[in-house]
Design a protein around this motif. Structure first.
Motif, PDB file in Angstrom:
ATOM      1  N   GLU A  12       1.154  -1.391  -0.061  1.00  0.00           N
ATOM      2  CA  GLU A  12       0.178  -0.099   0.051  1.00  0.00           C
ATOM      3  C   GLU A  12       0.893   1.319  -0.063  1.00  0.00           C
ATOM      4  O   GLU A  12       0.323   2.060  -0.497  1.00  0.00           O
ATOM      5  N   LYS A  13       1.969   1.183   0.328  1.00  0.00           N
ATOM      6  CA  LYS A  13       3.172   2.249   0.472  1.00  0.00           C
ATOM      7  C   LYS A  13       3.979   2.328  -0.851  1.00  0.00           C
ATOM      8  O   LYS A  13       4.829   3.055  -0.818  1.00  0.00           O
ATOM      9  N   THR A  14       3.558   1.551  -1.632  1.00  0.00           N
ATOM     10  CA  THR A  14       4.485   1.495  -2.990  1.00  0.00           C
ATOM     11  C   THR A  14       3.431   1.911  -4.311  1.00  0.00           C
ATOM     12  O   THR A  14       2.797   1.149  -4.462  1.00  0.00           O
ATOM     13  N   LEU A  15       3.852   2.718  -4.899  1.00  0.00           N
ATOM     14  CA  LEU A  15       3.254   3.059  -6.228  1.00  0.00           C
ATOM     15  C   LEU A  15       4.282   3.175  -7.237  1.00  0.00           C
ATOM     16  O   LEU A  15       5.194   3.949  -7.385  1.00  0.00           O
ATOM     17  N   VAL A  16       3.928   2.222  -8.406  1.00  0.00           N
ATOM     18  CA  VAL A  16       4.831   2.116  -9.427  1.00  0.00           C
ATOM     19  C   VAL A  16       3.980   2.300 -10.677  1.00  0.00           C
ATOM     20  O   VAL A  16       2.782   1.534 -10.723  1.00  0.00           O
ATOM     21  N   GLU A  17       4.439   3.022 -11.577  1.00  0.00           N
ATOM     22  CA  GLU A  17       3.603   3.323 -12.861  1.00  0.00           C
ATOM     23  C   GLU A  17       4.466   3.425 -13.969  1.00  0.00           C
ATOM     24  O   GLU A  17       5.541   4.009 -13.846  1.00  0.00           O
ATOM     25  N   ILE A  18       3.841   3.030 -14.971  1.00  0.00           N
ATOM     26  CA  ILE A  18       4.822   3.093 -16.528  1.00  0.00           C
ATOM     27  C   ILE A  18       3.819   4.048 -17.295  1.00  0.00           C
ATOM     28  O   ILE A  18       2.420   3.934 -17.319  1.00  0.00           O
ATOM     29  N   VAL A  19       4.040   5.291 -17.297  1.00  0.00           N
ATOM     30  CA  VAL A  19       3.273   6.436 -17.809  1.00  0.00           C
ATOM     31  C   VAL A  19       3.088   6.444 -19.410  1.00  0.00           C
ATOM     32  O   VAL A  19       4.221   6.269 -20.192  1.00  0.00           O
ATOM     33  N   ASP A  20       1.834   6.489 -19.680  1.00  0.00           N
ATOM     34  CA  ASP A  20       1.731   6.146 -21.333  1.00  0.00           C
ATOM     35  C   ASP A  20       2.233   7.193 -22.146  1.00  0.00           C
ATOM     36  O   ASP A  20       2.444   8.406 -21.720  1.00  0.00           O
ATOM     37  N   GLU A  21       2.441   7.076 -23.368  1.00  0.00           N
ATOM     38  CA  GLU A  21       2.976   7.918 -24.218  1.00  0.00           C
ATOM     39  C   GLU A  21       2.304   9.271 -24.367  1.00  0.00           C
ATOM     40  O   GLU A  21       1.011   9.073 -24.307  1.00  0.00           O
ATOM     41  N   ASN A  22       2.962  10.311 -24.594  1.00  0.00           N
ATOM     42  CA  ASN A  22       2.375  11.846 -24.645  1.00  0.00           C
ATOM     43  C   ASN A  22       1.846  12.215 -23.378  1.00  0.00           C
ATOM     44  O   ASN A  22       1.287  13.264 -23.358  1.00  0.00           O
ATOM     45  N   LYS A  23       2.057  11.552 -22.291  1.00  0.00           N
ATOM     46  CA  LYS A  23       1.790  11.926 -21.025  1.00  0.00           C
ATOM     47  C   LYS A  23       2.887  12.383 -20.203  1.00  0.00           C
ATOM     48  O   LYS A  23       3.953  11.573 -20.285  1.00  0.00           O
ATOM     49  N   HIS A  24       2.651  13.436 -19.421  1.00  0.00           N
ATOM     50  CA  HIS A  24       3.809  14.018 -18.578  1.00  0.00           C
ATOM     51  C   HIS A  24       3.994  13.357 -17.334  1.00  0.00           C
ATOM     52  O   HIS A  24       2.936  12.816 -16.804  1.00  0.00           O
ATOM     53  N   ILE A  25       4.958  13.330 -16.571  1.00  0.00           N
ATOM     54  CA  ILE A  25       5.083  12.639 -15.162  1.00  0.00           C
ATOM     55  C   ILE A  25       4.734  13.870 -14.347  1.00  0.00           C
ATOM     56  O   ILE A  25       5.159  15.072 -14.229  1.00  0.00           O
ATOM     57  N   ASP A  26       3.720  13.697 -13.470  1.00  0.00           N
ATOM     58  CA  ASP A  26       3.385  14.741 -12.493  1.00  0.00           C
ATOM     59  C   ASP A  26       4.218  14.586 -11.370  1.00  0.00           C
ATOM     60  O   ASP A  26       3.825  13.845 -10.388  1.00  0.00           O
ATOM     61  N   LEU A  27       5.361  15.358 -11.291  1.00  0.00           N
ATOM     62  CA  LEU A  27       6.032  15.088  -9.854  1.00  0.00           C
ATOM     63  C   LEU A  27       5.607  15.398  -8.682  1.00  0.00           C
ATOM     64  O   LEU A  27       5.670  14.647  -7.749  1.00  0.00           O
ATOM     65  N   ALA A  28       4.506  16.450  -8.663  1.00  0.00           N
ATOM     66  CA  ALA A  28       3.847  16.643  -7.311  1.00  0.00           C
ATOM     67  C   ALA A  28       3.053  15.501  -6.930  1.00  0.00           C
ATOM     68  O   ALA A  28       2.836  15.374  -5.855  1.00  0.00           O
ATOM     69  N   LYS A  29       2.444  14.901  -7.989  1.00  0.00           N
ATOM     70  CA  LYS A  29       1.543  13.631  -7.345  1.00  0.00           C
ATOM     71  C   LYS A  29       2.421  12.561  -6.825  1.00  0.00           C
ATOM     72  O   LYS A  29       1.843  12.119  -5.789  1.00  0.00           O
ATOM     73  N   TYR A  30       3.610  12.406  -7.228  1.00  0.00           N
ATOM     74  CA  TYR A  30       4.559  11.209  -6.495  1.00  0.00           C
ATOM     75  C   TYR A  30       4.893  11.819  -5.285  1.00  0.00           C
ATOM     76  O   TYR A  30       5.272  10.980  -4.217  1.00  0.00           O
ATOM     77  N   ILE A  31       5.175  13.146  -5.208  1.00  0.00           N
ATOM     78  CA  ILE A  31       5.841  13.737  -4.080  1.00  0.00           C
ATOM     79  C   ILE A  31       4.695  13.733  -2.702  1.00  0.00           C
ATOM     80  O   ILE A  31       4.808  13.300  -1.489  1.00  0.00           O
TER      81      ILE A  31
END
Length: 190
Positions: free
Chosen positions: A5-24
């Motif tokens: 529950e404390k681990t989030l792993v994502e492969i972000v689809d093509e043409n989408k940006h990584i939302d840094l604030a989301k992960y922080i």
């Protein structure tokens, strides 16, 4: 809360940006006195060549499985609260983020060490491939960490009919050494 529950792993689809604030935000917690992050971005030059963009491909199910395993290994080595790892696929222009890692822990040493471990292991073992596109051509790139791991497995550097030489910087530093890969004769037929 269990470690899954404390681990989030994502492969972000093509043409989408990584939302840094989301992960922080995901790794933030009152009991965490430290959050360490790593943001890998596309730089504009490499060995004197103008970089236009990077292109990433992955075997997504295996990449996710490997990333979760790496996160589990980090948890067994350091006292961590939360981990978030995201890697982008497709085209990543100069200045944009391709990979982002956020790790929270009670103490900074655990967060910093785990963050470095996670990016190094990701580059060494996760099936995500990078093509560098230059103003005058393109090339698929092997990560130094991957080549070092292959060298460790082959011990003499002769696995896969290639000889691997690692030159340069101290392995303990942040900057990796230069890697030279030469094809060698097939010794099984001689």
């Amino acid at each position: 809360m269990n470690s899954e529950e404390k681990t989030l792993v994502e492969i972000v689809d093509e043409n989408k940006h990584i939302d840094l604030a989301k992960y922080i935000h995901y790794v933030s917690a009152p009991q965490a006195g430290a959050i360490a992050t790593f943001s890998g971005t596309t730089h504009d030059t490499f060995e004197g060549k103008t970089v236009v963009e990077l292109r990433y491909e992955a075997y997504v199910p295996m990449a996710i499985r490997n990333l979760k395993s790496i996160c589990s290994s980090a948890r067994s080595s350091w006292d961590l609260h939360s981990i978030a790892v995201a890697h982008r696929l497709g085209t990543v222009p100069v200045g944009e983020t391709s990979v982002f890692i956020a790790v929270s822990a009670i103490h900074r040493a655990d967060a910093l060490d785990a963050c470095k471990f996670l990016i190094d292991e990701l580059k060494a073992s996760v099936p995500i491939w990078k093509k560098e596109v230059y103003s005058n051509g393109e090339v698929w790139k092997e990560n130094t960490e991957f080549l070092e791991r292959r060298l460790e497995l082959g011990k003499d550097g002769s696995c896969c009919r290639r000889r691997i030489e690692i030159e340069g910087h101290d392995k303990k530093g942040c900057c990796k050494p230069k890697v030279k890969v030469d094809e060698v004769a097939d010794i099984s037929t001689s």
